[in-house]
Design a protein around this motif. Structure first.
Motif, PDB file in Angstrom:
ATOM      1  N   LEU A   1       6.589  -2.093   2.603  1.00 33.34           N
ATOM      2  CA  LEU A   1       7.194  -2.026   1.270  1.00 33.34           C
ATOM      3  C   LEU A   1       6.397  -2.813   0.237  1.00 33.34           C
ATOM      4  N   ASN A   2       5.656  -3.830   0.698  1.00 38.16           N
ATOM      5  CA  ASN A   2       4.928  -4.687  -0.231  1.00 38.16           C
ATOM      6  C   ASN A   2       3.644  -5.193   0.421  1.00 38.16           C
ATOM      7  N   LYS A   3       2.907  -6.013  -0.311  1.00 35.54           N
ATOM      8  CA  LYS A   3       1.611  -6.509   0.173  1.00 35.54           C
ATOM      9  C   LYS A   3       1.749  -7.307   1.464  1.00 35.54           C
ATOM     10  N   GLN A   4       2.766  -8.123   1.556  1.00 39.76           N
ATOM     11  CA  GLN A   4       2.953  -8.932   2.765  1.00 39.76           C
ATOM     12  C   GLN A   4       3.187  -8.039   3.987  1.00 39.76           C
ATOM     13  N   ASP A   5       3.997  -6.992   3.829  1.00 37.29           N
ATOM     14  CA  ASP A   5       4.226  -6.036   4.924  1.00 37.29           C
ATOM     15  C   ASP A   5       2.915  -5.382   5.344  1.00 37.29           C
ATOM     16  N   ILE A   6       2.110  -4.999   4.358  1.00 42.59           N
ATOM     17  CA  ILE A   6       0.826  -4.342   4.637  1.00 42.59           C
ATOM     18  C   ILE A   6      -0.058  -5.267   5.460  1.00 42.59           C
ATOM     19  N   LEU A   7      -0.177  -6.509   5.022  1.00 47.76           N
ATOM     20  CA  LEU A   7      -1.035  -7.466   5.727  1.00 47.76           C
ATOM     21  C   LEU A   7      -0.549  -7.708   7.154  1.00 47.76           C
ATOM     22  N   GLU A   8       0.759  -7.812   7.327  1.00 48.54           N
ATOM     23  CA  GLU A   8       1.303  -8.024   8.670  1.00 48.54           C
ATOM     24  C   GLU A   8       1.062  -6.811   9.573  1.00 48.54           C
ATOM     25  N   LEU A   9       1.272  -5.605   9.036  1.00 52.29           N
ATOM     26  CA  LEU A   9       1.051  -4.389   9.841  1.00 52.29           C
ATOM     27  C   LEU A   9      -0.423  -4.221  10.215  1.00 52.29           C
ATOM     28  N   ILE A  10      -1.311  -4.465   9.265  1.00 48.38           N
ATOM     29  CA  ILE A  10      -2.741  -4.357   9.564  1.00 48.38           C
ATOM     30  C   ILE A  10      -3.125  -5.368  10.628  1.00 48.38           C
ATOM     31  N   SER A  11      -2.709  -6.589  10.459  1.00 46.71           N
ATOM     32  CA  SER A  11      -3.036  -7.640  11.426  1.00 46.71           C
ATOM     33  C   SER A  11      -2.523  -7.295  12.822  1.00 46.71           C
ATOM     34  N   LYS A  12      -1.284  -6.831  12.884  1.00 48.43           N
ATOM     35  CA  LYS A  12      -0.670  -6.489  14.169  1.00 48.43           C
ATOM     36  C   LYS A  12      -1.344  -5.265  14.804  1.00 48.43           C
TER      37      LYS A  12
END
Length: 178
Positions: A44-55
């Motif tokens: 939904l937002n930048k933080q979600d994107i970063l977490e999904l990419i990292s994971k």
């Protein structure tokens, strides 16, 4: 045997267009490159994107959890781990929402462009493919009991190829198919 991705520059960030994720994964395997895939449909937002990419890229945990930290992980950290043969990277369903607007999407893609430049300087191919998605409006409350999914429950691919193919008014598409 045909060379996979022969018409795609070795260090580029581009729309996924006519490629499928399966084809890109097969090309990465054939070339002996790392294949990194992230489905960002639930972000939904930048933080979600970063977490999904990292994971999904299985990156080590990072302290900053920002775009600079993502860049560092995809460049210096990987470079220090040893010689690299190349990368085929997929960012699928980058959200297009008010909380992740055009500027935020461009900032994310700029990080991957900078990563491609980093690897180009080291003569290592880094090809990144992406697609955008639009989250549709949720179901009205009175339809919650309905088990059948509505069309608005789906994410829509708005890549240039999909838009070109979806328009009945694009005479060029229909004439070229003949």
């Amino acid at each position: 045997m045909e060379q996979p991705l022969r018409n795609v520059r070795p260090n580029i960030v581009q729309s996924i267009r006519a490629f499928t994720v399966k084809d890109l994964q097969a090309a990465a395997e054939a070339l002996g490159h790392h294949f990194l895939y992230a489905n960002l449909a639930t972000a939904l937002n930048k933080q979600d994107i970063l977490e999904l990419i990292s994971k999904q890229y299985q990156l080590p945990p990072h302290n900053g959890k920002n775009l600079d930290a993502l860049y560092d992980l995809l460049t210096d950290a990987v470079h220090k781990s040893g010689p690299q043969t190349g990368f085929v990277v997929v960012l699928e369903h980058i959200p297009t929402s008010p909380k992740f607007d055009k500027e935020a999407r461009e900032q994310l893609l700029d990080v991957f462009r900078d990563v491609a430049d980093f690897w180009a300087e080291r003569k290592v191919p880094f090809r990144c493919f992406y697609s955008f998605s639009v989250a549709r409006a949720p179901k009205p409350a009175d339809l919650e009991s309905c088990d059948e999914p509505l069309l608005t429950d789906k994410l829509v691919d708005v890549s240039p190829q999909a838009l070109r193919m979806s328009s009945p008014f694009n005479a060029g598409y229909w004439l070229s198919a003949a």
